[in-house]
Design an enzyme around this catalytic site. Structure first.
Site, mmCIF file in Angstrom:
data_model
loop_
_atom_site.group_PDB
_atom_site.id
_atom_site.type_symbol
_atom_site.label_atom_id
_atom_site.label_comp_id
_atom_site.label_asym_id
_atom_site.label_seq_id
_atom_site.Cartn_x
_atom_site.Cartn_y
_atom_site.Cartn_z
ATOM 1 N N THR A 1 -4.525 11.517 60.121
ATOM 2 C CA THR A 1 -3.749 10.298 60.408
ATOM 3 C C THR A 1 -3.099 10.487 61.783
ATOM 4 O OG1 THR A 1 -1.944 11.191 59.065
ATOM 5 C CG2 THR A 1 -3.349 9.515 58.059
ATOM 6 N N THR B 1 0.482 20.142 50.294
ATOM 7 C CA THR B 1 0.667 19.323 51.481
ATOM 8 C C THR B 1 0.128 17.929 51.260
ATOM 9 O OG1 THR B 1 0.255 19.119 53.797
ATOM 10 C CG2 THR B 1 -1.548 19.898 52.461
ATOM 11 N N GLU C 1 4.323 16.313 63.887
ATOM 12 C CA GLU C 1 4.523 15.197 64.815
ATOM 13 C C GLU C 1 5.502 15.585 65.930
ATOM 14 O OE1 GLU C 1 3.460 11.495 61.853
ATOM 15 O OE2 GLU C 1 5.539 12.121 62.005
ATOM 16 N N ASN D 1 6.977 8.157 65.311
ATOM 17 C CA ASN D 1 7.363 7.500 64.067
ATOM 18 C C ASN D 1 7.980 6.129 64.271
ATOM 19 O OD1 ASN D 1 6.595 9.177 61.792
ATOM 20 N ND2 ASN D 1 7.663 10.725 63.017
#
Lengths: 405, 405
Positions: A152, A189, A276, A400
């Site tokens: 993703t 995870t 991230e 985000n």
């Protein structure tokens, strides 16, 4: 941005006999990318998994658990990215079952023999027609393709292999995983799949997957958010019935567990390295605790603290923030005067305060590195635990704040 | 950057008879700013406080608690900014006591009659000589000056007043507080001081400070980091001995508590409005829970989630992140099918998924506002709780990556 993480070499990823991989472009979130993975298993396999503890667990998690509990042999796993099918209620479960049914019909097996997995945005309906329409378009793939097809916000695919001599035979194990946000597993995870051609019975495989998860995927945190879709699946292809591992006392259990743990730690760490916005990779080791739980609580307090994570991003040895995190980790009878805090080999704090020998320049030197070990000695017991985490950067916010668009 | 927060009008802050305020420039972190506040109390007062639960609590917290426990009448409070005197061990406690002793000598009282407070960087020695040298240089100040003198990364001073008719007399109450990071109180905020000329006995004042903190300072979170220095102090100047409130059943207790709660909520909310990098103010109300604890757990899971906070920063109704946070809040028997989730008046989720009537445009309209209410109906009990929080922005990272420099 990933910290010391490179794309795995395609030829270093070993095929696992009994496992067939295929990927497709189903256009689930947007067209033109591989977003669908089908793992088909030959007969004789066993499969076990651990799943998120999030009460809002996704529809595919509910269905995969039910199908595993049904005790029938697994024939295939179907994984989509681009939509998590989480927070989708009754319709979400119906959609997950419809995907299983479509693949089962093609494979000539029962719907219960297919396990579904999804990752992506939460609270949006799964585009089930596109997903089912994509199934027949799939093409043969290898493990690197498979790792690519489940990404993703990951910037790099995550895959690794190990081999092991067991009873005179070479056993292969290969796994893939994906992050890169909503990572604070409470079971496993976001998604991890490891297959081996070692032959393990289902109950022993279930014990193995739990023990391996507890020291790998259950030891990482990117942002402290436990996902709705966490799944870690261990596949034994069962191609060598003569070498059946049917108990944890079997002489092959310990070496197999050690190799699977080593592989799973590499995948779990890869998720953190590609967390991230990550620019730093932190290993937090807590020693001298009374229980595993209290060591992990201290480790996670440090790993989750936004103040600690921003200080690491800044390479600023603002190490009081580490002490504050230790102090609020929830150990009510913690004697802070006994704690020692190290940054790599540098003793920072002892006797409740800054160590007299500590020099800011030493802290600065360690903080400038891309990989840093925080070591906390609680000096109240004999247990230790390690967790892995990354820093908190501008890019974490950017990623985000932008993720859905 | 603060959200709907303006500097209090100086003349709206009422003096409290029996309280003398003075500030000085002690040059604790850097020269040229007011960084020292002394609050002197006339005889007859009572003082009560609640303090951080962080095990690494700061030296001034240890000393203030001990001095309050000694049961002697408080003569003065001395507050410095620029250094937290936390993670400073035995020397830190000696330094805090030395500050108390210096002020006590001047005032002609015992060292135990002085309460010390510090806020600022952790793990650095308190520059005690500069602090003591600054004491005699202090000048008369009002509540706005006092609020300014305790700021760290706050962008605005936080102060408020209330008045109340009690037994035919006007009672005054004025308070100040400071944030703006390491805010996830587990007792009280970083620093809050409220004084009233209502006359309350010490045990009743202790009950009052705890009850007020539980619905004000104990309901906020900026970054989930519980500080080493949290202290919330309630002062009754005791100037009207005829109107003594000596039990929680006294008819004046409830109205006094209501006014103090109202004042303290304003100060607590001001800390969130001025949270580091805040661009949004979120009220998270959790209704229909079985216990206060579970309502607060759900509220704080939402308030702390970096993914929720970055979505609010982006004004992006990526509301699946709210469901994920509810799901990992730790309520093991939570039935997610019964939950309703509202954004202001917009019903977003019900029956375990997105509500059929929900339109993305409605979510978008609410998310664009600077103040947003998230309402979660658990539908399993009759208890409710509210917590306040802010978003997570680039500026949060910038401020905390730069804070020491």
């Amino acid at each position: 941005m990933a910290v010391n993480l490179s794309v795995p070499a395609r030829d270093a990823l070993r095929a696992v006999p009994g496992v067939t991989l295929e990927v497709a472009e189903a256009g689930i979130k947007k067209p033109g990318r591989k977003d669908l993975l089908v793992i088909t298993l030959d007969k004789g396999n066993t499969v076990a998994g651990v799943f998120t503890q999030n009460r809002f667990c996704a529809a595919p998690v509910v269905v995969s658990k039910a199908h595993l509990d049904a005790g029938v042999q697994v024939r295939a796993l179907v994984v989509n990215t681009g939509n998590a099918n989480a927070g989708t209620g009754e319709q979400g479960r119906a959609n997950a079952l419809a995907v299983c049914a479509a693949l089962a019909e093609e494979l000539g097996c029962a719907r219960e023999q297919v396990l579904p997995f999804s990752t992506g945005v939460i609270l949006e309906p799964l585009p089930v027609e596109r997903l089912i329409a994509g199934l027949p378009t799939r093409r043969a793939a290898d493990w690197l393709d498979a790792a690519n097809a489940i990404m993703t916000t990951d910037t790099q695919p995550k895959a690794a292999s190990r081999t092991l001599q067991l009873g005179g035979r070479e056993v292969v194990m290969t796994g893939i995983a994906k992050g890169a946000g909503m990572i604070h597993p409470n079971m496993a995870t976001m998604l991890g799949f490891v297959a081996t051609d070692a032959t393990v019975t289902r109950p022993v495989l279930q014990q193995l997957v739990r023990e391996v998860a507890d020291v790998s995927f259950n030891c990482i945190s990117v942002d402290g958010d436990t996902s709705t879709n966490d799944s870690f699946i261990l596949i034994s292809t069962g191609q060598d019935a003569d070498a059946l591992i049917d108990s944890a006392e079997h002489p092959d259990y310990a070496p197999l567990k050690a190799a699977l743990t080593d592989l799973s730690i590499e995948l779990a760490q890869a998720i953190v390295r590609d967390g991230e916005g990550a620019t730093k990779f932190m290993t937090v080791t807590v020693e001298g605790g009374r229980t595993q739980d209290e060591c992990k609580a201290v480790g996670y307090a440090i790993a989750r603290s936004p103040l600690v994570k921003t200080a690491f991003f800044a390479s600023d040895p603002n190490l009081g923030r580490l002490l504050a995190a230790i102090g609020y980790a929830g150990i009510h009878d913690l004697d802070v005067e006994r704690i020692e805090l190290y940054l790599d080999e540098v003793l920072v704090a002892a006797d409740g305060g800054r160590h007299p020998g500590y020099q800011e320049a030493d802290g600065q030197r360690v903080m400038a590195k891309p990989e840093i070990t925080v070591r906390v000695r609680l000096n109240r017991g004999a247990v230790q635990a390690t967790v892995w985490s990354c820093d908190f950067s501008y890019d974490y916010v950017r990623i985000n704040a932008d993720y859905r668009s």
